[in-house]
Design a protein around this motif. Sequence first.
Motif, PDB file in Angstrom:
ATOM      1  N   UNK A  75       4.323   1.464   2.012  1.00  0.00           N
ATOM      2  CA  UNK A  75       3.226  -0.225   1.334  1.00  0.00           C
ATOM      3  C   UNK A  75       3.232  -1.557   1.013  1.00  0.00           C
ATOM      4  N   UNK A  76       4.946  -1.619   0.757  1.00  0.00           N
ATOM      5  CA  UNK A  76       5.011  -3.283  -0.015  1.00  0.00           C
ATOM      6  C   UNK A  76       5.038  -4.073   1.642  1.00  0.00           C
ATOM      7  N   UNK A  77       5.114  -3.087   3.136  1.00  0.00           N
ATOM      8  CA  UNK A  77       5.319  -4.015   4.467  1.00  0.00           C
ATOM      9  C   UNK A  77       4.360  -4.271   5.020  1.00  0.00           C
ATOM     10  N   UNK A  78       2.953  -3.214   4.479  1.00  0.00           N
ATOM     11  CA  UNK A  78       1.668  -3.679   5.198  1.00  0.00           C
ATOM     12  C   UNK A  78       0.972  -4.261   3.827  1.00  0.00           C
ATOM     13  N   UNK A  79      -0.581  -4.388   4.405  1.00  0.00           N
ATOM     14  CA  UNK A  79      -1.720  -5.432   3.329  1.00  0.00           C
ATOM     15  C   UNK A  79      -1.175  -5.581   2.604  1.00  0.00           C
ATOM     16  N   UNK A  80      -0.483  -4.797   1.129  1.00  0.00           N
ATOM     17  CA  UNK A  80      -0.911  -4.834   0.003  1.00  0.00           C
ATOM     18  C   UNK A  80       0.628  -6.113  -0.304  1.00  0.00           C
ATOM     19  N   UNK A  81       1.727  -5.904   0.613  1.00  0.00           N
ATOM     20  CA  UNK A  81       2.663  -6.834  -0.123  1.00  0.00           C
ATOM     21  C   UNK A  81       2.543  -8.064   0.900  1.00  0.00           C
ATOM     22  N   UNK A  82       3.732  -7.441   1.911  1.00  0.00           N
ATOM     23  CA  UNK A  82       4.025  -8.470   2.932  1.00  0.00           C
ATOM     24  C   UNK A  82       3.618  -9.214   3.562  1.00  0.00           C
ATOM     25  N   UNK A  83       2.132  -7.834   4.320  1.00  0.00           N
ATOM     26  CA  UNK A  83       0.960  -7.712   4.833  1.00  0.00           C
ATOM     27  C   UNK A  83       0.382  -9.759   4.344  1.00  0.00           C
ATOM     28  N   UNK A  84       0.796  -9.917   2.929  1.00  0.00           N
ATOM     29  CA  UNK A  84      -0.149 -11.278   2.592  1.00  0.00           C
ATOM     30  C   UNK A  84       1.010 -12.663   3.368  1.00  0.00           C
ATOM     31  N   UNK A  85       1.843 -12.420   3.269  1.00  0.00           N
ATOM     32  CA  UNK A  85       2.767 -13.360   3.592  1.00  0.00           C
ATOM     33  C   UNK A  85       2.743 -14.105   5.589  1.00  0.00           C
ATOM     34  N   UNK A  86       1.538 -15.325   5.511  1.00  0.00           N
ATOM     35  CA  UNK A  86       1.110 -15.629   6.583  1.00  0.00           C
ATOM     36  C   UNK A  86       1.910 -15.658   8.053  1.00  0.00           C
ATOM     37  N   UNK A  87       1.884 -14.916   8.418  1.00  0.00           N
ATOM     38  CA  UNK A  87       2.621 -14.870  10.356  1.00  0.00           C
ATOM     39  C   UNK A  87       3.293 -13.534  10.346  1.00  0.00           C
ATOM     40  N   UNK A  88       3.414 -13.234   8.979  1.00  0.00           N
ATOM     41  CA  UNK A  88       4.884 -11.224   9.159  1.00  0.00           C
ATOM     42  C   UNK A  88       3.933 -10.377  10.033  1.00  0.00           C
ATOM     43  N   UNK A  89       2.807 -10.406   9.417  1.00  0.00           N
ATOM     44  CA  UNK A  89       1.873  -9.330   9.928  1.00  0.00           C
ATOM     45  C   UNK A  89       1.967  -9.220  11.793  1.00  0.00           C
ATOM     46  N   UNK A  90       1.747 -10.546  11.508  1.00  0.00           N
ATOM     47  CA  UNK A  90       1.336 -11.112  13.681  1.00  0.00           C
ATOM     48  C   UNK A  90       2.110 -11.013  14.595  1.00  0.00           C
ATOM     49  N   UNK A  91       3.783 -11.340  13.342  1.00  0.00           N
ATOM     50  CA  UNK A  91       5.226 -11.581  14.559  1.00  0.00           C
ATOM     51  C   UNK A  91       5.684 -10.014  14.288  1.00  0.00           C
ATOM     52  N   UNK A  92       5.483  -9.231  13.325  1.00  0.00           N
ATOM     53  CA  UNK A  92       5.734  -8.375  12.769  1.00  0.00           C
ATOM     54  C   UNK A  92       5.723  -6.908  13.593  1.00  0.00           C
ATOM     55  N   UNK A  93       4.414  -7.012  13.236  1.00  0.00           N
ATOM     56  CA  UNK A  93       3.787  -5.223  12.868  1.00  0.00           C
ATOM     57  C   UNK A  93       2.051  -5.763  13.622  1.00  0.00           C
ATOM     58  N   UNK A  94       1.992  -6.481  15.235  1.00  0.00           N
ATOM     59  CA  UNK A  94       0.615  -6.611  15.464  1.00  0.00           C
ATOM     60  C   UNK A  94       0.491  -5.803  15.712  1.00  0.00           C
ATOM     61  N   UNK A  95      -0.951  -5.696  15.427  1.00  0.00           N
ATOM     62  CA  UNK A  95      -1.649  -4.423  16.464  1.00  0.00           C
ATOM     63  C   UNK A  95      -1.795  -3.534  17.271  1.00  0.00           C
TER      64      UNK A  95
END
Length: 908
Positions: free
Chosen positions: A77-97
Amino acid sequence: MPEFSNSVISLFKYSKRAVEGEGGLLTGVDPSAFDVSDPLRLWIIQVGVIIMMAQLLSLGLRKIRQPRVIAEVLGGILLGPTAFGRIPGFTQHIFPPQSLSYLSLVANIGLCLFLFLVGLEIDASIIKRNARLSVIVSLAGMALPFGLGAALSIPLYHHFIDPDVVYTHFMLFTGVAYSITAFPVLCRILTELKLLDTTVGIIVLSAGVGNDVVGWTLLALSVALVNAGSGLTALWILLTCVGFTLFLLFPVKRVMLWLARLTGSVENGPTVFYNTVVILLLFACAFFTDIIGVNAIFGAFLAGIIVPREGGLAIAMTEKLEDMVSIIFLPLYFTLSGLNTNLGLLDNGITWAFTIAIMTLAFVGKFGGCTLAARASGFGWREASTIGSLMSCKGLVELIVLNVGLSAGILSQRVFSMFVLEALTLTFMTTPLVTWLYPPERRVLAVDEGSLNIRKSEADALDSEFGDGKSEDERSWRRRFTVVLDKLEHLPGMMALTQLIHMPVPDAGSLTSTDSSLSPSKLKRHEVTIDALRLIELSDRTSAVMKSSTADTLIHTDPLLGVFRMFGELNDLSVSTSLSIVPYDDLAYNVADHAKRHASQLILLPWLPPSVAHTDGTETLPTTPRISNVTHNPFESFFGSRTADKSASAIHSHFVRGVFLQSKTDVALFIDAGHAPNELRPSGSKQHIFFPFFGGPDDRLSLEFVVQLCENPKITATILRVTKRSLEAPIDKPQGIHLGDNLVTSTVHSTRDHGLTVTSTLGMPDTVYGQPTTQTRLQSETADSVLWSRYASPQFTSDTPPSLRAILSRIEFADLNSPVPLHAIVQQASSLRETLAQKRTRLLIVAGRSRRLAVENHHHELKELIEEHSSVGHEVVKKTIGDVATAFVVSGCGTGMVVLQAANLPSD
């Protein structure tokens, strides 16, 4: 020439274009950039981030006894859009779709392996033992939650679900999510809370197995209905699934058992060939159930069920797979769930109202249904409510159901997030709620309750027998012992100590005329009862939990108990066996509690002390190579480390000191210090005990113990009453013994310290006693003198038993006054050892732990003794066994030693 040059240049350009995608970090390529042709780099980064997040969270949650699944779900949950996913660039670099499909593939393979392990964990025999009660609790725990889930699905469907989704499909998934119980998590909670041997634990375990099987069946039915185009198709899918299940449960299961016996897997563990067949069967079942319209995880679950249980084969299979599944695959799966969980979507009142309603009804349905069913079955309200609380545990099984529903398009992301929060909350509250409802003092043991009454009646009979025609000394002797067995290397020491306390009983027909006063009924006084307690540490592995649930069969196949049981039979010893699988932090409490419940009079513990290096000039004396010294780590208490040193001896020292601290029973610790190569080792069964008596409760217990051991005609003893005298007075040679011609005459340049020894170190428990007063010290010294006079200067009368006269005739008592008592007793023991070796007699040193009310404080002299022998690694030894026993260990003058501590009672 120009043509050739141009050709060469074009070749290099072509090569550069061909390997452009293989550029590394030094060429300026971003290592986290996703490449469809080479997804390994990003996948490794993702796995590293996921595993580290799960491990860090588990360190904190372990302190509050929460199961590992909580950390994994929270990490996702923390690595998803609830927490870390709100950090700019985190999802795009670590978990891109575009990379999630690869992560999902590995996670689903891991999920199949996990469901295979769940199938291995389920044992149908558990249901058979308690079929009636477990079926009632299981059905009630599914019917009521399913009905409440179906009722709640109506407003949920109208508020949050796309109308294109068929309502009956959504209702089915909601009902299944409500009615499911997380059997793997439930097993771990039962084990950690030590409930497996209680009536509550047995019923919950049985009901959990049935609930899990029915729950997966309902999930398969739900998926079949969703994937079917019509009702007739769904019926065909269901019938095909039932037929395939029957095919696996009967012919295939028998073939797997035949193959296991043919390859020797039952006797010696699964072979490589058998493992290969099982893995192929696993993925074949997953493939078949997937192509017929049921999820692949159902086939993997069935494959686990049909693996034979004979000879611990299922446990051995689990041991080979569980680490990879729990470390890598499951965290990946839960991270995918977390990436689909966005608690930020719970952003309005109506959403939170439905979330609270989901939580409330889920708990009320499970708790209420199981509690009422258990109450109707005859349980009290406290036990019934505990059963309801345990069955309300959701854990990872509901998350799997929810993920299946999300991937099938039945659940929206908002509803999925609401149910994930519900599953997390109910799992989190299970342990504290059960601890509050069912504390240890309220628990009813399912097996030990009856045997405990028998043991207590036997103990009362023995105690009353002690009072018939026996002296006060004989009534104080110990006859009921708890022997602790935890490792193979400790078994010889426990055999040696058990052999010492065993007094051979002569046959009635072999009695001579001089023994006519000993009737066969009085011969029972020599009987010793041994309760062998086998300890197995409960680790984080699933196989350890499986061993806990099968402890009643494991107790008959455990090799340590088997060897000790045979040792008892060969020596005419009455040996009963017990097995306990508990977390490491509860091992010491378990020993103390077990001894109390079984009315033991003395706990026998083994210990291999840390080796201490000795130097003599430039040569190093040989030491036992199996142990290393200990250094303290100040961060160990924060991170939950057992000890700074992970050597076997240091870890076991922590356990031994825990038993000393918590035990309300007398404790005897047998120390096997090993021996040097080519050392002269006497053979034979004769023993001579050397015991320095300094005073205090522990030494008084030791004195009575030595006298009791000398009941055996093959055991003799030398007991010195040691007194520390001033430096000006002459040193007296002990009278009454013939040990050596010289005593140590070195002096101690330190002042006498009468303070009480109190040691308490971070992360390492020690026995801590209150500061003694003048009155308590005077009482202790008076008790020392009375006990010493009773044995050293006995006043024999006509009522004195002949056996006591014979015992005291084998003991030599003497007084030893010295300004350096530790040096004196070490030299006496060394001289005695050399003399006894020539007489084929072993030397056994007995000492009191002397952690309270000791007459003398030997810290300064012990420090000098350690420096003289250039000993390294003595700190753990001193804090475990006390100063006197440490002096013998660091000097290396004995290979066998028994250290005793009197019961830690409030009145002491």
